[in-house]
Design a protein around this motif. Sequence first.
Motif, PDB file in Angstrom:
ATOM      1  N   ASP A 197       0.831  -1.193   0.000  1.00  0.00           N
ATOM      2  CA  ASP A 197       0.000   0.000   0.000  1.00  0.00           C
ATOM      3  C   ASP A 197       0.871   1.250   0.000  1.00  0.00           C
ATOM      4  N   ARG A 198       1.949   1.225   0.781  1.00  0.00           N
ATOM      5  CA  ARG A 198       2.872   2.370   0.815  1.00  0.00           C
ATOM      6  C   ARG A 198       3.575   2.540  -0.529  1.00  0.00           C
ATOM      7  N   VAL A 199       3.914   1.433  -1.171  1.00  0.00           N
ATOM      8  CA  VAL A 199       4.542   1.503  -2.498  1.00  0.00           C
ATOM      9  C   VAL A 199       3.569   2.123  -3.494  1.00  0.00           C
ATOM     10  N   LEU A 200       2.318   1.700  -3.454  1.00  0.00           N
ATOM     11  CA  LEU A 200       1.318   2.261  -4.363  1.00  0.00           C
ATOM     12  C   LEU A 200       1.172   3.764  -4.161  1.00  0.00           C
ATOM     13  N   THR A 201       1.239   4.212  -2.908  1.00  0.00           N
ATOM     14  CA  THR A 201       1.139   5.646  -2.631  1.00  0.00           C
ATOM     15  C   THR A 201       2.281   6.403  -3.294  1.00  0.00           C
ATOM     16  N   ARG A 202       3.489   5.877  -3.195  1.00  0.00           N
ATOM     17  CA  ARG A 202       4.641   6.534  -3.832  1.00  0.00           C
ATOM     18  C   ARG A 202       4.487   6.528  -5.352  1.00  0.00           C
ATOM     19  N   TRP A 203       4.052   5.397  -5.897  1.00  0.00           N
ATOM     20  CA  TRP A 203       3.869   5.312  -7.348  1.00  0.00           C
ATOM     21  C   TRP A 203       2.805   6.310  -7.802  1.00  0.00           C
ATOM     22  N   GLU A 204       1.714   6.382  -7.053  1.00  0.00           N
ATOM     23  CA  GLU A 204       0.649   7.317  -7.408  1.00  0.00           C
ATOM     24  C   GLU A 204       1.170   8.730  -7.507  1.00  0.00           C
ATOM     25  N   SER A 205       1.956   9.129  -6.537  1.00  0.00           N
ATOM     26  CA  SER A 205       2.503  10.485  -6.516  1.00  0.00           C
ATOM     27  C   SER A 205       3.348  10.750  -7.761  1.00  0.00           C
ATOM     28  N   THR A 206       4.217   9.809  -8.078  1.00  0.00           N
ATOM     29  CA  THR A 206       5.075   9.963  -9.254  1.00  0.00           C
ATOM     30  C   THR A 206       4.243   9.958 -10.534  1.00  0.00           C
ATOM     31  N   LEU A 207       3.267   9.065 -10.605  1.00  0.00           N
ATOM     32  CA  LEU A 207       2.426   8.979 -11.808  1.00  0.00           C
ATOM     33  C   LEU A 207       1.585  10.242 -11.995  1.00  0.00           C
ATOM     34  N   LYS A 208       1.103  10.819 -10.905  1.00  0.00           N
ATOM     35  CA  LYS A 208       0.333  12.069 -11.015  1.00  0.00           C
ATOM     36  C   LYS A 208       1.209  13.176 -11.604  1.00  0.00           C
ATOM     37  N   GLU A 209       2.467  13.187 -11.207  1.00  0.00           N
ATOM     38  CA  GLU A 209       3.403  14.156 -11.780  1.00  0.00           C
ATOM     39  C   GLU A 209       3.574  13.884 -13.277  1.00  0.00           C
ATOM     40  N   GLY A 210       3.625  12.595 -13.647  1.00  0.00           N
ATOM     41  CA  GLY A 210       3.735  12.234 -15.059  1.00  0.00           C
ATOM     42  C   GLY A 210       2.542  12.714 -15.864  1.00  0.00           C
ATOM     43  N   VAL A 211       1.351  12.592 -15.292  1.00  0.00           N
ATOM     44  CA  VAL A 211       0.137  13.070 -15.975  1.00  0.00           C
ATOM     45  C   VAL A 211       0.233  14.576 -16.173  1.00  0.00           C
ATOM     46  N   ARG A 212       0.676  15.283 -15.127  1.00  0.00           N
ATOM     47  CA  ARG A 212       0.806  16.736 -15.218  1.00  0.00           C
ATOM     48  C   ARG A 212       1.814  17.119 -16.304  1.00  0.00           C
ATOM     49  N   ILE A 213       2.940  16.414 -16.338  1.00  0.00           N
ATOM     50  CA  ILE A 213       3.998  16.723 -17.308  1.00  0.00           C
ATOM     51  C   ILE A 213       3.556  16.388 -18.733  1.00  0.00           C
ATOM     52  N   LEU A 214       2.935  15.221 -18.911  1.00  0.00           N
ATOM     53  CA  LEU A 214       2.552  14.766 -20.256  1.00  0.00           C
ATOM     54  C   LEU A 214       1.255  15.384 -20.753  1.00  0.00           C
ATOM     55  N   GLY A 215       0.404  15.756 -19.803  1.00  0.00           N
ATOM     56  CA  GLY A 215      -0.900  16.293 -20.164  1.00  0.00           C
ATOM     57  C   GLY A 215      -1.934  15.179 -20.261  1.00  0.00           C
ATOM     58  N   GLU A 216      -3.063  15.385 -19.580  1.00  0.00           N
ATOM     59  CA  GLU A 216      -4.124  14.375 -19.565  1.00  0.00           C
ATOM     60  C   GLU A 216      -4.709  14.109 -20.940  1.00  0.00           C
ATOM     61  N   ASP A 217      -4.592  15.074 -21.819  1.00  0.00           N
ATOM     62  CA  ASP A 217      -5.208  14.954 -23.140  1.00  0.00           C
ATOM     63  C   ASP A 217      -4.321  14.229 -24.150  1.00  0.00           C
TER      64      ASP A 217
END
Length: 172
Positions: free
Chosen positions: A110-130
């Motif tokens: 669960d803690r690993v998923l939390t870290r991954w989520e944080s990094t992935l959210k940054e990836g979405v922001r960088i790449l753009g949701e669209d």
Amino acid sequence: MTSETEENTRSGRDEEAVSRFVERFASEMTEAGMQRMASRVFAALLADDDGSMTSAELAVALQISPAAVSGAVSYLTQVSMVGRERDPGSRRDRYRLIDEVWFSTFASRDRVLTRWESTLKEGVRILGEDTPAGARIAETVAFFEFLQAELVGMMGRWHEHRKTLDLPNRPV
């Protein structure tokens, strides 16, 4: 010195069958992605009545080198499946399964998923949701968020369910 037959009779176990079980479960964990030696050491500890063994005991039981035991235990300690303690009055380390090892293992995921989520959210922001990549990563974030919510609820339900089971008291 006792014979193997006398030892099996005294323990009430067929040590050869125990060894086959350890190797089979270790093989299944290895197929699921765990390191081979770590799987073998974990399975041996799981099959041990008190869930703990010294390095020498593990080496003999699994017919592996002390170096192999050391590497496996290092990995198992890192992923919080095994703890290290000192034998009283001795300089030897004893390796013990973590209490509620499966619960602890999933909680650490669960803690690993939390870290991954944080990094992935940054990836979405960088790449753009669209963008196709951003949308794919956003779906991954949503999946991990769903998984975590379900996991938290499931872990709570497990503790409640566990109280209803007729499990023997055990040291591990």
